[in-house]
Design a protein around this motif. Sequence first.
Motif, mmCIF file in Angstrom:
data_model
loop_
_atom_site.group_PDB
_atom_site.id
_atom_site.type_symbol
_atom_site.label_atom_id
_atom_site.label_comp_id
_atom_site.label_asym_id
_atom_site.label_seq_id
_atom_site.Cartn_x
_atom_site.Cartn_y
_atom_site.Cartn_z
ATOM 1 N N GLY A 219 0.958 -1.189 0.203
ATOM 2 C CA GLY A 219 -0.044 -0.129 -0.132
ATOM 3 C C GLY A 219 0.921 1.230 0.087
ATOM 4 O O GLY A 219 2.035 1.165 0.258
ATOM 5 N N GLY A 221 2.178 5.357 0.743
ATOM 6 C CA GLY A 221 2.350 6.165 2.233
ATOM 7 C C GLY A 221 3.202 5.864 3.302
ATOM 8 O O GLY A 221 4.099 4.723 3.213
ATOM 9 N N CYS A 246 5.369 -5.825 1.831
ATOM 10 C CA CYS A 246 5.639 -4.066 1.683
ATOM 11 C C CYS A 246 5.021 -3.353 2.779
ATOM 12 O O CYS A 246 5.662 -3.466 3.934
ATOM 13 N N ASN A 288 8.998 -1.654 -4.571
ATOM 14 C CA ASN A 288 8.490 -0.360 -4.716
ATOM 15 C C ASN A 288 8.395 -0.041 -3.207
ATOM 16 O O ASN A 288 7.206 -0.335 -2.668
ATOM 17 N N GLY A 290 9.680 3.418 -0.244
ATOM 18 C CA GLY A 290 10.381 4.444 0.187
ATOM 19 C C GLY A 290 10.632 4.472 1.695
ATOM 20 O O GLY A 290 11.261 5.469 2.206
HETATM 21 N N1 LIG Z 1 4.760 -1.222 -2.014
HETATM 22 C C1 LIG Z 1 4.189 -0.772 -0.867
HETATM 23 O O1 LIG Z 1 3.694 -1.585 -0.078
HETATM 24 C C2 LIG Z 1 5.220 0.328 -0.298
HETATM 25 C C3 LIG Z 1 4.912 0.609 1.103
HETATM 26 C C4 LIG Z 1 5.187 2.011 1.511
HETATM 27 N N2 LIG Z 1 4.259 2.905 1.049
HETATM 28 C C5 LIG Z 1 6.569 2.503 1.371
HETATM 29 O O2 LIG Z 1 6.790 3.283 0.162
HETATM 30 O O3 LIG Z 1 7.712 1.985 1.803
#
Ligand SMILES: NC(=O)CC[C@H](N)C(=O)O
Length: 364
Positions: A219, A221, A246, A288, A290
């Motif tokens: 998810g 953010g 993630c 993916n 951050g």
């Molecule tokens: N792909 C994700 O679940 C990203 C997790 C979270 N939003 C991050 O950027 O670290």
Amino acid sequence: MKRQLILEDGTRFVGEAFGSKRQAVGEVVFNTGMTGYQEILTDPSYCGQIVTMTYPLIGNYGVNRDDFESIEPHVFGFVVKEACLSPSNWRSEMTIDEYLRMKNIPGLAGVDTRKLTRIIRQHGTLKGMICDMDVSVTEAIAYLKETELIRDQVKRVSTKSAYASPGRGHRVVLIDFGMKHGILRELNKRHCDVIVLPYNATAEEVLQLHPDGVMLSNGPGDPKDVPEAIHMIQGILGHTPLFGICLGHQLFALACGANTEKMKFGHRGSNHPVQHIETGKVAITSQNHGYTVTEQSLSRTRLQVTHIALNDGTIEGLRHRDVPAFTVQYHPEASPGPEDANDLFDDFIAMIEQFKKERGVVHA
Ligand SMILES: NC(=O)CC[C@H](N)C(=O)O
């Protein structure tokens, strides 16, 4: 038609407009995948972000019905070197320009995206704005300074109500924080009887469904912006096997008493090497994110690091020492990218079966 991307540090990139002509403000991040732009555009984890691709040609195989990772894209803007407007692939149903127009997402082409990436790598992720040429750099900087980036991304992208994706196998409750379809696809492939719940489902609501296992999705953010999910995880830990991906991994870590932090520019691409510490085996993974789990914070928890990123040594996998629960920072569902880590879904099923055996559960 000329348009521009202006970063909060005043750097300006002039390019050609494609897709929607509306203005967009977001966090500018880069993805190094050579392919997979469709999956990237529709990965809800990019909600609130302007994504730039380091690979110079994007759109060359068009856009098709099958490669979407969510029904609606949530990315705020898309910046490329060259947007191919005459795709060549038997599956292509429209061009990337048509798709972004249809979905109201602004695109900017003709940008030196590798230069842009070097700036992001040097400064860390920056706020940026895609806008018309009549906006001056000074105006854009002032606007970016006073514009807060959104923090309610999970609420925006999560399902509004529960739904079922029936199967004859194990009962899995999947919490949708901005789920990529790939996760549901992998569970369906293993015949799971899946119920998808919104991000703010309570522990009671989850346990009332008598799950054999719970899956926490990816998810967008900052995980700290979703305290209700952290609370829910604390309420189900130990009652049912848990697997998180993630954002699900980060929320699990927070629920277990660890901390998370923002990375300088994150990991976004399809070839990130991850090592499984116990076996030494390396998987090339799709990533993916951050944010990352802070290693020093683990000493106060019952968590064990299972995987690390070979590029920068950050944590890529965790396991709980006392209860059946493990999570990964990367994407075993791939989509896009390699399927090296796909067997983690089998490990989840094995964990469910083991838990059932220990508890003497008879159903399924
Ligand atoms: N792909 C994700 O679940 C990203 C997790 C979270 N939003 C991050 O950027 O670290």
